[in-house]
Design a protein around this motif. Structure first.
Motif, PDB file in Angstrom:
ATOM      1  N   ASP A   1    -112.974 -71.936  38.218  1.00  5.07           N
ATOM      2  CA  ASP A   1    -113.286 -71.399  39.546  1.00  5.07           C
ATOM      3  C   ASP A   1    -112.682 -72.282  40.627  1.00  5.07           C
ATOM      4  O   ASP A   1    -112.390 -73.456  40.415  1.00  5.07           O
TER       5      ASP A   1
ATOM      6  N   THR B   1    -113.122 -73.511  44.625  1.00  2.00           N
ATOM      7  CA  THR B   1    -114.073 -73.595  45.738  1.00  2.00           C
ATOM      8  C   THR B   1    -113.506 -74.468  46.846  1.00  2.00           C
ATOM      9  O   THR B   1    -112.627 -75.298  46.617  1.00  2.00           O
TER      10      THR B   1
ATOM     11  N   TYR C   1    -114.001 -68.055  43.807  1.00  2.00           N
ATOM     12  CA  TYR C   1    -113.046 -67.154  43.167  1.00  2.00           C
ATOM     13  C   TYR C   1    -112.698 -67.675  41.772  1.00  2.00           C
ATOM     14  O   TYR C   1    -112.517 -68.867  41.578  1.00  2.00           O
ATOM     15  N   ARG C   2    -112.609 -66.760  40.798  1.00  2.00           N
ATOM     16  CA  ARG C   2    -112.350 -67.145  39.401  1.00  2.00           C
ATOM     17  C   ARG C   2    -111.154 -66.394  38.821  1.00  2.00           C
ATOM     18  O   ARG C   2    -111.317 -65.449  38.054  1.00  2.00           O
TER      19      ARG C   2
END
Length: 159
Positions: free
Chosen positions: A104, A106, A83-84
């Motif tokens: 991002d 993770t 997800y960014r």
């Protein structure tokens, strides 16, 4: 109104009147909607670009991420690894956004982080001179989707 679509590698870009308004990472399905508040000079830079990885212009931190519950103004759905969002470290007095940084998020255990949950994650930032002043153990920042704050994170350690 002029709409232009462009695909570079595994990234889809959608422009309106020459301004980037939407970006989608085809490999992960993650996407981002940009507006005037979130758009800055680093928006078109991708963490996945080999050029960025060769320059080692990434800084990774371990952080505790806590998403707001849906009832508190958070997302309706969870987020996936990769997800960014926008990372916002400070607000002016009127509670607007000064600058959003790209990075991002993770993790390796579990599939998604749901609204209201928290998890230790890895956050990779594009290293720019301005961001260095905000990166220290214990520092908190807000996670945004455009102008909407959906959570916060706190740096645990540098990786």
């Amino acid at each position: 109104m002029l709409i232009h679509k462009e695909i570079r590698g595994d990234e889809l870009y959608l422009y309106m009147n020459g301004k980037l308004i939407y970006k989608r990472w085809l490999g992960t399905g993650a996407s981002k909607v940009f507006d005037v508040i979130a758009y800055n000079k680093n928006t078109l830079v991708s963490i996945k670009d080999p050029e960025q990885q060769e320059k080692r212009e990434l800084i990774s931190v371990s952080a505790l991420l806590k998403l707001k519950a849906t009832a508190d103004g958070g997302r309706r759905t969870g987020i996936l690894s990769g997800y960014r969002p926008d990372h916002v470290f400070e607000y002016p007095e009127n509670d607007g956004i000064l600058e959003a940084y790209m990075g991002d998020i993770t993790w390796y255990s579990g599939i998604a982080i749901e609204p209201g949950e928290e998890k230790v994650v890895t956050v990779r930032f594009l290293l720019r001179p301005q961001i260095g002043q905000y990166l220290s153990v214990g520092r908190k920042w807000r996670i945004h989707e455009g102008p909407i704050c959906i959570g916060e994170a706190k740096i645990i350690d540098f990786i």
